[in-house]
Enzyme design. Structure first.
Site, PDB file in Angstrom:
ATOM      1  CG  ASP A  53      41.738  33.567  40.147  1.00 46.67           C
ATOM      2  OD1 ASP A  53      42.085  33.604  41.349  1.00 46.67           O
ATOM      3  OD2 ASP A  53      40.542  33.696  39.782  1.00 46.67           O
ATOM      4  CG  HIS A  82      42.581  30.124  46.760  1.00 45.73           C
ATOM      5  ND1 HIS A  82      41.935  31.271  47.156  1.00 45.73           N
ATOM      6  CD2 HIS A  82      41.793  29.096  47.145  1.00 45.73           C
ATOM      7  CE1 HIS A  82      40.810  30.943  47.780  1.00 45.73           C
ATOM      8  NE2 HIS A  82      40.690  29.631  47.778  1.00 45.73           N
ATOM      9  CG  ASP A  96      34.984  32.259  39.417  1.00 43.11           C
ATOM     10  OD1 ASP A  96      35.773  31.307  39.251  1.00 43.11           O
ATOM     11  OD2 ASP A  96      34.726  32.742  40.532  1.00 43.11           O
ATOM     12  CB  ALA A 117      26.977  25.413  45.507  1.00 39.78           C
ATOM     13  N   GLY A 118      29.777  27.558  45.298  1.00 34.35           N
ATOM     14  CA  GLY A 118      31.118  27.596  44.727  1.00 34.35           C
ATOM     15  C   GLY A 118      31.151  27.178  43.269  1.00 34.35           C
ATOM     16  CB  SER A 129      31.116  30.557  39.041  1.00 33.94           C
ATOM     17  OG  SER A 129      32.363  30.638  39.592  1.00 33.94           O
ATOM     18  CB  SER A 130      25.304  31.103  40.892  1.00 30.62           C
ATOM     19  OG  SER A 130      25.614  31.632  42.162  1.00 30.62           O
ATOM     20  CE1 TYR A 155      38.963  33.921  46.364  1.00 36.09           C
ATOM     21  CE2 TYR A 155      39.283  36.293  46.418  1.00 36.09           C
ATOM     22  CZ  TYR A 155      39.291  35.103  45.727  1.00 36.09           C
ATOM     23  OH  TYR A 155      39.623  35.084  44.394  1.00 36.09           O
TER      24      TYR A 155
HETATM   25  C1  GLA Z   1      36.627  32.177  43.743  1.00 40.82           C
HETATM   26  C2  GLA Z   1      37.077  33.412  42.969  1.00 40.82           C
HETATM   27  C3  GLA Z   1      38.054  33.028  41.859  1.00 40.82           C
HETATM   28  C4  GLA Z   1      39.190  32.165  42.397  1.00 40.82           C
HETATM   29  C5  GLA Z   1      38.649  31.020  43.265  1.00 40.82           C
HETATM   30  C6  GLA Z   1      39.745  30.255  43.955  1.00 40.82           C
HETATM   31  O1  GLA Z   1      35.892  31.345  42.906  1.00 40.82           O
HETATM   32  O2  GLA Z   1      35.969  34.066  42.402  1.00 40.82           O
HETATM   33  O3  GLA Z   1      38.546  34.191  41.231  1.00 40.82           O
HETATM   34  O4  GLA Z   1      40.112  32.948  43.112  1.00 40.82           O
HETATM   35  O5  GLA Z   1      37.754  31.481  44.246  1.00 40.82           O
HETATM   36  O6  GLA Z   1      40.558  29.597  43.031  1.00 40.82           O
END
Ligand code: GLA
Length: 373
Positions: free
Chosen positions: A35, A33, A170, A121-122, A124-125, A219
């Site tokens: 970026d 959090h 990402d 799943a976090g 970044s698919s 978010y």
């Molecule tokens: C998601 C967002 C990223 C970043 C993260 C948290 O993955 O796509 O840009 O903000 O959350 O670090």
């Protein structure tokens, strides 16, 4: 994977020629959090990808098949509109739209998408899908882009077309990451460099298998709260345009002017940026324990100050505290579910995989999945 995808693609669309383009998912080692606060991040690509097989086609129509979802859609490059029936298709359409906004004329296409990055799943698919389809459109239309430019185009596609106000981490690591290395990114200047990871440790990802329902509204709320801190501090301090500009001293100076919840959000971002810079130094000296300690600190900060963790993530991180061979662990990505990232010494990975899954099941009755990054 690539051969099977090519065969499927050519057979289904009856085309003789095609190319396959891919991009990896990612796991963030530290710098969460930060970026979208113009700060610092340290992600690494994982060994899982989204692939797009593509063939040009006459006219302005693009047909896209999502092999793993058993779904297909078709759109016209003349009239791109957001789809509610095929949410995954918005990523492909978003990329086509931003390229056209940039003045590129695109040809029609047949595309087939497949991948092994777990969805939701976090990991970044979505960034991998954006980047794979961007690469496919670039190649079919002879469009050259600098990788940083490509990352920002993909981010714009997600922000404008998909509607998540994400930062650029990402897409940046999907465009520029190298397997086995971390990528340090300064999200204000776009300065970036590869960082060596400890040779005798593995990056192990543990998936809570909890879907991130609240993720996008929470978010965007966190983003707003960061901006609020900047507004308050920036009234007195010229040159503060993002939390990146707020030093720990400045935060202390203006602490009492901030609402309690804003205090905590700002404290997370300010200290997390410091942790990333410190991580670079520690990793530079091969201080794995030191870096692992910062991973735990990062998790505590995300848990208590930024409040984006959840019980499942906390169970997974806490379970590692007394495990041998684990240098560090933390939640990774946006939070509210998704995965933890763990730095585990060679020789302990198998034991770790077993005990983490057992302990997680005992505490939550859920089955975790474990991936080697
Ligand atoms: C998601 C967002 C990223 C970043 C993260 C948290 O993955 O796509 O840009 O903000 O959350 O670090």
């Amino acid at each position: 994977m690539e051969a099977r995808l090519t065969e499927e693609h050519r057979g289904f669309f009856s085309v003789d020629e095609s190319e396959v383009h891919g991009a990896p998912g990612r796991v963030n080692l530290i710098g969460e959090h930060t970026d979208y606060n113009d700060g610092f991040v340290l992600p690494t690509p994982i060994d899982r990808h989204v692939w797009a097989a593509a063939s040009p086609r006459d006219g302005v129509r693009v047909a896209v098949r999502a092999l793993d979802l058993g779904d297909m859609m078709e759109f016209s490059l003349d009239a791109i509109t957001r789809s509610t029936d095929h949410p995954w298709g918005n990523y492909v359409m978003g990329v086509a739209q931003v390229l056209q906004d940039e003045g590129h004329r695109l040809r029609g296409a047949y595309m087939t998408i497949s991948g092994d990055v777990p969805i939701g799943a976090g990991l970044s698919s979505s960034a991998a899908l954006l980047m794979a389809s961007l690469r496919a459109f670039q190649s079919m239309n002879g469009i050259a882009l600098e990788p940083v430019e490509a990352a920002y185009l993909a981010r714009r596609a997600e922000n404008r077309f998909v509607g998540v106000q994400c930062g650029v981490m990402d897409q940046f690591v999907a465009a520029l990451g190298e397997h086995g290395k971390a990528l340090f990114i300064d999200c204000r200047t776009n300065e970036h460099r590869l960082v060596e990871l400890p040779r005798d440790h593995r990056v192990v990802v543990v998936n809570t298998m909890k879907s991130r329902d609240l993720a996008s509204s929470a978010y965007n709320e966190r983003r707003e709260q960061c901006l609020e801190a900047v507004r308050v501090i920036g009234r007195h301090e010229a040159g503060v345009t993002a939390l990146r500009d707020v030093t720990p001293e400045l935060l202390v100076k203006h602490w009492s002017e901030l609402q309690p919840v804003i205090q905590r959000r700002a404290r997370h971002v300010v200290t997390e940026n410091q942790r990333v810079l410190e991580s670079l130094e520690l990793l530079g000296h091969g201080d794995v324990e030191g870096f692992g300690g910062l991973m735990y600190d990062s998790h505590e900060s995300l848990r208590h100050d930024y409040e984006v963790s959840c019980r499942e993530l906390d169970v997974l991180v806490d379970a590692t505290l007394d495990m041998r061979g684990v240098a560090g662990a933390r939640m990774t990505g946006a939070g509210f579910g998704g995965c933890t990232v763990n730095l585990v010494e060679d020789g302990y990975v198998e034991g770790f995989t077993q005990s983490i899954a057992e302990r997680y099941f005992k505490a939550t009755a859920k089955r975790a999945e474990v991936y080697l990054a």
